[in-house]
Design an enzyme around this catalytic site. Sequence first.
Site, short mmCIF file in Angstrom:
data_model
loop_
_atom_site.label_atom_id
_atom_site.label_comp_id
_atom_site.label_asym_id
_atom_site.label_seq_id
_atom_site.Cartn_x
_atom_site.Cartn_y
_atom_site.Cartn_z
CG ASN A 134 -59.89 34.16 46.08
OD1 ASN A 134 -59.10 34.42 45.73
ND2 ASN A 134 -60.48 33.05 46.20
CD1 TRP A 135 -56.69 40.09 48.21
CD2 TRP A 135 -55.29 40.86 47.23
NE1 TRP A 135 -55.55 39.95 49.19
CE2 TRP A 135 -55.08 41.26 48.62
CE3 TRP A 135 -54.23 41.76 46.06
CZ2 TRP A 135 -53.39 41.88 48.54
CZ3 TRP A 135 -53.09 42.64 46.29
CH2 TRP A 135 -52.75 42.71 47.37
CE LYS A 136 -63.75 34.90 45.30
NZ LYS A 136 -65.29 35.08 45.55
CG HIS A 164 -62.02 29.77 43.76
ND1 HIS A 164 -63.69 30.10 43.47
CD2 HIS A 164 -62.61 30.07 45.05
CE1 HIS A 164 -63.77 31.22 44.79
NE2 HIS A 164 -63.13 30.87 45.52
CD GLU A 213 -65.29 33.57 42.32
OE1 GLU A 213 -64.21 33.70 42.32
OE2 GLU A 213 -66.44 33.21 43.28
CD GLU A 263 -64.16 29.33 49.14
OE1 GLU A 263 -63.71 30.44 50.02
OE2 GLU A 263 -63.81 28.89 47.91
N GLY A 307 -69.79 34.95 48.22
CA GLY A 307 -69.64 36.08 48.10
C GLY A 307 -71.51 36.71 48.20
CB SER A 312 -69.91 34.95 53.11
OG SER A 312 -70.56 35.56 52.01
N GLY A 335 -62.43 35.70 50.21
CA GLY A 335 -62.74 36.71 48.95
C GLY A 335 -63.02 37.94 49.24
N GLY A 336 -63.83 38.54 49.62
CA GLY A 336 -63.90 40.14 49.79
C GLY A 336 -63.90 40.98 50.93
P1 PGA Z 1 -66.17 35.99 50.07
O1 PGA Z 1 -65.26 34.62 49.14
O2 PGA Z 1 -65.42 35.45 51.43
O3 PGA Z 1 -66.03 36.83 49.07
O4 PGA Z 1 -67.70 34.92 50.13
C1 PGA Z 1 -64.84 33.31 49.30
C2 PGA Z 1 -63.74 32.68 48.03
O5 PGA Z 1 -64.85 32.66 46.89
O6 PGA Z 1 -62.75 32.16 48.46
#
Ligand code: PGA
Length: 248
Positions: free
Chosen positions: A9-11, A94, A96, A166, A172, A212, A233-234
């Site tokens: 997930n590149w966001k 998601h 966010e 999640e 993150g 994470s 994500g990251g």
């Molecule tokens: P993260 O993000 O791996 O940076 O914690 C995961 C996500 O929000 O899908």
Amino acid sequence: MRKKIVAGNWKMNQTPQEAKALCNLLKDKVNTTEVDVVFCVPFVDLYPVLEALQGTNIAVGAENMHFAESGAYTGEISGAMLKEMGVQYVILGHSERREYFGETNESVNQKTKKALEYGLIPIVCCGETLAQREANITIEWVRMQIKCALAGIDAEDAKKIVIAYEPIWAIGTGKTATSAQAQEVCAAIRQVLTEMYGQAVAEQMRIQYGGSVNAKNAAELFAMADIDGGLVGGASLKEEFADIVQYK
Ligand code: PGA
């Protein structure tokens, strides 16, 4: 046996040029048939990423879509638009988007239905806040999110859906849920899916863990009975993503 699915997930990261470069860095290393690999990327990166990944087994996903067919929704993107481009997956709900963009259980449900109508595979997200975990309502909360997101969706369609669990406190933050914590909630999700659709269907559905995920913890998390891969994500923006895909 459920096939594992590892999705990046590149966001809101990577310009179109950077997106191409990242695909070129990763594509040979994550081009496998052992695991389903998906790059979920910003809308403007979809074309360059689809082009850069042509001829590989890597699928492309969007990070959101609208629930309407088309119309007066300035700034939004429809399922039809994604489908025509060759996008196969779409992340929905998601945390966010729920927190910053007013996404609700109801809109997630509408979007999930629309995505299925267009033959897109929804990656439906759920998860609790730290306060909810500390108040011991994680399982009830997540069960409710799943019931709402999948309301009115029949078993035939449900089978296609990927669920991403999640915990918000783990996103993150570098604070991963322990494999036991993640397994406990993923098992509870499979339980609610069993209540909704029966065991045979629930056993086919894939449940990812996200929050994470990194090269060090992926193998332990993905080995848990009800965890069928990860939403990353990251670490999906780095070479490390290849180690997560090759977690074994
Ligand atoms: P993260 O993000 O791996 O940076 O914690 C995961 C996500 O929000 O899908």
